[in-house]
Motif scaffolding. Structure first.
Motif, PDB file in Angstrom:
ATOM      1  N   HIS A  27      40.447 -23.634 -14.583  1.00  0.00           N
ATOM      2  CA  HIS A  27      40.020 -22.467 -13.810  1.00  0.00           C
ATOM      3  C   HIS A  27      38.651 -21.981 -14.260  1.00  0.00           C
ATOM      4  O   HIS A  27      37.799 -21.609 -13.440  1.00  0.00           O
ATOM      5  CB  HIS A  27      41.049 -21.339 -13.951  1.00  0.00           C
ATOM      6  N   ARG A  28      38.413 -21.994 -15.556  1.00  0.00           N
ATOM      7  CA  ARG A  28      37.126 -21.531 -16.060  1.00  0.00           C
ATOM      8  C   ARG A  28      35.999 -22.472 -15.655  1.00  0.00           C
ATOM      9  O   ARG A  28      34.916 -22.030 -15.265  1.00  0.00           O
ATOM     10  CB  ARG A  28      37.193 -21.399 -17.584  1.00  0.00           C
ATOM     11  N   ILE A  29      36.242 -23.768 -15.735  1.00  0.00           N
ATOM     12  CA  ILE A  29      35.212 -24.731 -15.340  1.00  0.00           C
ATOM     13  C   ILE A  29      34.932 -24.630 -13.848  1.00  0.00           C
ATOM     14  O   ILE A  29      33.774 -24.705 -13.411  1.00  0.00           O
ATOM     15  CB  ILE A  29      35.646 -26.159 -15.737  1.00  0.00           C
ATOM     16  N   ALA A  30      35.974 -24.454 -13.046  1.00  0.00           N
ATOM     17  CA  ALA A  30      35.781 -24.273 -11.607  1.00  0.00           C
ATOM     18  C   ALA A  30      34.961 -23.020 -11.315  1.00  0.00           C
ATOM     19  O   ALA A  30      34.138 -23.007 -10.392  1.00  0.00           O
ATOM     20  CB  ALA A  30      37.134 -24.195 -10.896  1.00  0.00           C
ATOM     21  N   ALA A  31      35.177 -21.961 -12.100  1.00  0.00           N
ATOM     22  CA  ALA A  31      34.383 -20.743 -11.939  1.00  0.00           C
ATOM     23  C   ALA A  31      32.912 -21.018 -12.251  1.00  0.00           C
ATOM     24  O   ALA A  31      32.017 -20.521 -11.553  1.00  0.00           O
ATOM     25  CB  ALA A  31      34.927 -19.643 -12.857  1.00  0.00           C
ATOM     26  N   GLY A  68      43.523 -13.322 -14.141  1.00  0.00           N
ATOM     27  CA  GLY A  68      44.635 -13.407 -15.082  1.00  0.00           C
ATOM     28  C   GLY A  68      44.246 -14.146 -16.341  1.00  0.00           C
ATOM     29  O   GLY A  68      44.626 -13.761 -17.458  1.00  0.00           O
ATOM     30  N   VAL A  69      43.470 -15.208 -16.200  1.00  0.00           N
ATOM     31  CA  VAL A  69      42.957 -15.949 -17.357  1.00  0.00           C
ATOM     32  C   VAL A  69      42.060 -15.058 -18.193  1.00  0.00           C
ATOM     33  O   VAL A  69      42.080 -15.101 -19.430  1.00  0.00           O
ATOM     34  CB  VAL A  69      42.211 -17.207 -16.886  1.00  0.00           C
ATOM     35  N   PHE A  78      42.886 -18.341  -6.292  1.00  0.00           N
ATOM     36  CA  PHE A  78      42.074 -18.801  -7.415  1.00  0.00           C
ATOM     37  C   PHE A  78      41.436 -17.625  -8.152  1.00  0.00           C
ATOM     38  O   PHE A  78      41.415 -17.583  -9.386  1.00  0.00           O
ATOM     39  CB  PHE A  78      40.974 -19.748  -6.928  1.00  0.00           C
ATOM     40  N   GLY A  79      40.899 -16.662  -7.395  1.00  0.00           N
ATOM     41  CA  GLY A  79      40.270 -15.502  -8.024  1.00  0.00           C
ATOM     42  C   GLY A  79      41.259 -14.668  -8.813  1.00  0.00           C
ATOM     43  O   GLY A  79      40.957 -14.185  -9.910  1.00  0.00           O
ATOM     44  N   LEU A  80      42.460 -14.483  -8.267  1.00  0.00           N
ATOM     45  CA  LEU A  80      43.484 -13.733  -8.978  1.00  0.00           C
ATOM     46  C   LEU A  80      43.905 -14.468 -10.259  1.00  0.00           C
ATOM     47  O   LEU A  80      44.117 -13.848 -11.301  1.00  0.00           O
ATOM     48  CB  LEU A  80      44.696 -13.517  -8.077  1.00  0.00           C
TER      49      LEU A  80
END
Length: 360
Positions: A235-239, A217-218, A211-213
């Motif tokens: 991915h951004r919302i999960a972050a 990348g995003v 997920f972090g990688l």
């Protein structure tokens, strides 16, 4: 091609071309890192109550909140100014659901029920704010998160039924477990240290996980990541959700530290302070959040006395904080961590030269 093969192909392409290069060093690989860890562990033996809690304890709490911003900005490329707001929201929820001196507002739940509920609501609040913020980019992301922080400040300041208006909620109860008062100086310091270490370790682990990688990348090339099949906004919302959990933990510790919370704790200038802390320390490595917090706490604590001694108005202590911020940013785009990295590389280059001092 099976789903597993597709996933492996995506991970391989991601590792080769879309993520930033991993850090060339980590704190655990540096001799001073282990020395610092040992110093923090024995700090109660060498520091009095004031330095233990007001300096080092406050540094770890503030650094944990700034760590949530570092995770978003460093690994996700998203600068959020609502991280202190999330921490303040969690602190308010602890006071509202738990026990305090305002019996007409607080529900009187035990801490082991009030704290998880506060964290769950803080994560939900941060996720909702993140869902709004990811629809924007750049300066607009900063503005919308700042607007959320400002709106929450005015809401708490004007709402008396839930937040007790500008007075805030006082005498918030702190946990007692196994006969130990966890707000006593030594016990509370180790509690803060444990939470800070856990959060920092979680950020380091997640940054190296798939997920972090993918998040990095995003950050570097969202269009390419979307073309590879990754859901960029998800991915951004999960972050944002993960960062909200870290900020919420910092907020819970903060309200236990001061035993009260008021709108001044979530004011707009406090939100900007978190940005200053993260930038001064450096947003490329988790330890930067704590370095920046330590510098900020020292200036905030002792700058007033220094100004008075030299004959200036003590209320101008933020001027020194601003000047220090400008000086560090001027010489390094990555704060104190960047300065250290430049010095380390220069030293390695000097030692590597023929006839240079040092041993290869």
């Amino acid at each position: 091609m099976s789903l597993l093969q597709e996933a492996r192909t995506r991970d391989g392409m991601l590792a080769r071309g879309t993520t930033a290069k991993p850090a060339s060093w980590s704190v655990t690989e540096q001799p001073w890192g282990w020395a610092l860890a040992a110093l923090l562990l024995i700090m109660p033996l060498i520091a009095n109550g004031f330095f233990l809690i007001e300096i080092f304890g406050t540094t770890l709490i503030l650094g944990t909140i700034a760590l949530s911003l570092m995770f978003l900005a460093g690994y996700g490329g998203m600068v959020s100014l609502m991280q202190l707001t999330i921490a303040g929201f969690a602190g308010y929820m602890v006071a509202v659901f738990g026990v305090s001196g305002n019996a007409n507002i607080s529900l009187g739940w035990p801490w082991w029920l009030a704290t998880p509920m506060a964290l769950v609501l803080a994560v939900a609040f941060g996720t909702l704010g993140g869902a709004l913020a990811v629809r924007t980019e750049g300066i607009y992301t900063i503005m919308i998160t700042l607007a959320i922080g400002a709106a929450f400040y005015y809401f708490t300041n004007q709402n008396w039924a839930i937040f007790n208006g500008h007075t805030g909620i006082n005498t918030v109860a702190t946990p007692h477990v196994l006969g130990i008062n966890w707000r006593s100086d030594i016990a509370f310091y180790y509690l803060i240290l444990a939470v800070a270490a856990l959060c920092c370790s979680a950020v380091v682990y997640l940054s190296r996980a798939p997920f972090g990688l993918a998040l990095q990348g995003v950050r570097d090339n969202p269009r390419r990541m979307a073309a590879l099949g990754f859901n960029v906004n998800a991915h951004r919302i999960a972050a944002y959700a993960f960062a909200a959990l870290i900020a919420g933990l910092g907020g819970v510790l903060q309200v236990w530290n001061y035993r009260q919370i008021s709108p001044g704790s979530v004011a707009v200038e406090r939100c900007i302070d978190i940005l200053i802390v993260a930038v001064v320390g450096g947003v490329t490595r988790p330890v930067g959040a704590y370095i920046g917090a330590f510098i900020f706490v020292l200036l905030r604590t002792f700058a007033l006395d220094f100004l008075v001694k030299v004959g200036l108005d003590g209320n101008r202590f933020r001027l020194l904080i601003g000047l220090g911020f400008l000086a560090i940013v001027f010489f390094s785009s990555d704060g104190v961590i960047g300065l250290y990295e430049r010095w380390r590389k220069r030293r390695q280059t000097t030692e590597a030269r023929p006839g240079g001092h040092g041993h290869g």
